[in-house]
Design an enzyme around this catalytic site. Structure first.
Site, PDB file in Angstrom:
ATOM      1  N   ASP A  93      39.333  45.212  38.941  1.00 59.97           N
ATOM      2  CA  ASP A  93      39.135  44.599  40.254  1.00 59.97           C
ATOM      3  C   ASP A  93      37.636  44.476  40.491  1.00 59.97           C
ATOM      4  OD1 ASP A  93      39.538  43.569  42.746  1.00 59.97           O
ATOM      5  OD2 ASP A  93      40.420  45.378  43.620  1.00 59.97           O
TER       6      ASP A  93
ATOM      7  N   GLU B 296      40.678  39.726  39.925  1.00 60.24           N
ATOM      8  CA  GLU B 296      41.413  40.894  39.439  1.00 60.24           C
ATOM      9  C   GLU B 296      42.440  40.483  38.390  1.00 60.24           C
ATOM     10  OE1 GLU B 296      44.093  42.924  42.153  1.00 60.24           O
ATOM     11  OE2 GLU B 296      44.127  41.183  43.479  1.00 60.24           O
TER      12      GLU B 296
END
Length: 362
Positions: free
Chosen positions: A13, A108
């Site tokens: 992320d 992500e």
């Protein structure tokens, strides 16, 4: 739900991705509270830097609220093409470690590194190597969650943000979930979390202790999923190259619109964005949908499925405008319009283009 044993899953992320790209590219923004978006009265924060988050500024917050909370907030117009280019760069890095990459968004992705291409012995070391390479090649930091399934890997990536990583081993999994508030479970939204609270389900332990029959009574088809994740079970595979089902673009106007000419200009602009994506990826769809949101936040959609994929930008304009005209006359102002195309004929060229007709440009 049976558990797939022995997998090594990483959830990467990027940290405050859009805002971090802006701070990277403009040194004067570094260390300052930055919001990606527009500062006008009807604007919305698209993303916020960590400095802005300290003042409570969050994505999807109205710009006026964000400025009220942080008078020093600097607004920067979004540059989505730049973000996509950086995202592509990061995905090429992922491909050096595993072919099993499942992007969730521009910032992500899940990676299955059970058999990584570099021969790195642990998933933790692999994640560290990936994060270091991202920093070296893009100047941006990423956080990582490492575990034996996707659900726990995503939970873990939030645990050491920003610029950190966290491992949830099979031995840790059940205990980690026990103490976690259900509102923090990925896939449990605010409405479901409130319903669980009303039923006395506050933590993972509370959820685990409810029988499957009880969960089925209150949550229907989602019950099996909740029953499994409360026990740390998730057998979903990392699926690369998931086919995209639609492409869309929408905009919120600076003022509510009632004049047909203004509304249709907005629709054409959104259609141009969508057509640019279709041409770039050579993916064309048969179903055109127009979304309209009124001043009172009520929204409606209008769709039309054509006999064959949309062949030109002009055809997309014509179809989109005819759909928005179906809501005329407009007595309550329109604050947002969106256009999307779906029912893709992936990899095919529309019939009209094959016949040699010129391709319209958005």
């Amino acid at each position: 739900m049976s558990q797939v044993i022995g997998r090594k899953i990483i959830h990467i992320d990027m940290d405050a991705f859009y805002a971090s790209v802006e701070q990277r590219d403009d040194p004067s923004l570094r260390g300052r509270p930055v919001a990606v978006g527009h500062a006008e009265r009807r604007g919305v924060v698209v993303a916020a830097s960590y400095e802005a988050r300290e003042f409570g500024v969050r994505s999807a917050m109205p710009s006026t609220t964000a400025l009220w909370q942080c008078a020093e907030l600097v607004f920067v117009a979004p540059r989505f093409e730049t973000y996509r280019a950086v995202s592509d760069q990061i995905r090429r890095i992922f491909a050096d470690y595993t072919p099993l990459v499942e992007p969730l968004s521009l910032d992500e992705a899940y990676l299955d590194v059970t058999d990584n291409l570099r021969g790195i012995p642990t998933a933790s070391a692999t994640a560290k190597d990936i994060r270091a390479k991202i920093l070296a090649e893009t100047g941006l930091t990423a956080s990582a969650g490492i575990s034996y399934n996707k659900f726990l890997a995503k939970l873990a990536s939030d645990h050491r943000k920003p610029n950190g990583q966290f491992v949830i081993t099979p031995e840790m999994g059940p205990g980690f979930i026990e103490t976690l508030p259900v509102a923090k479970f990925h896939g449990v939204g605010p409405v479901t979390a409130a319903k669980m609270t009303s039923l006395g389900i506050h933590t993972g332990a509370d959820l685990r202790d409810r029988p499957l029959a009880f969960l089925q009574q209150h949550f229907g088809r989602s019950a099996a999923w909740y029953h499994a994740i409360a026990r740390g079970e998730d057998d979903r595979l990392v699926t690369p190259d998931r086919p995209r089902k639609s492409s869309g673009s929408e905009t919120t106007f600076a003022r509510d619109l009632t004049a047909p000419a203004d509304i249709e200009a907005g629709v054409r602009a959104m259609a141009d964005d969508v057509w640019a994506w279709c041409e770039k990826h050579q993916v064309f769809g048969q179903t055109v949908t127009v979304k309209i949101k009124y001043a009172d936040f009520r929204h409606v959609t209008r769709s039309k499925t054509l006999p064959s994929p949309v062949a030109t930008c002009a055809q997309l304009h014509e179809t989109s405008v005819s759909l928005v005209q179906s809501v005329y006359p407009v007595t309550l102002g329109i604050r947002l319009v969106g256009v999307s195309v779906s029912k893709f004929a992936t990899g095919s060229v529309p019939e009209q283009l094959e016949l040699g007709l010129p391709r319209a440009r958005g």
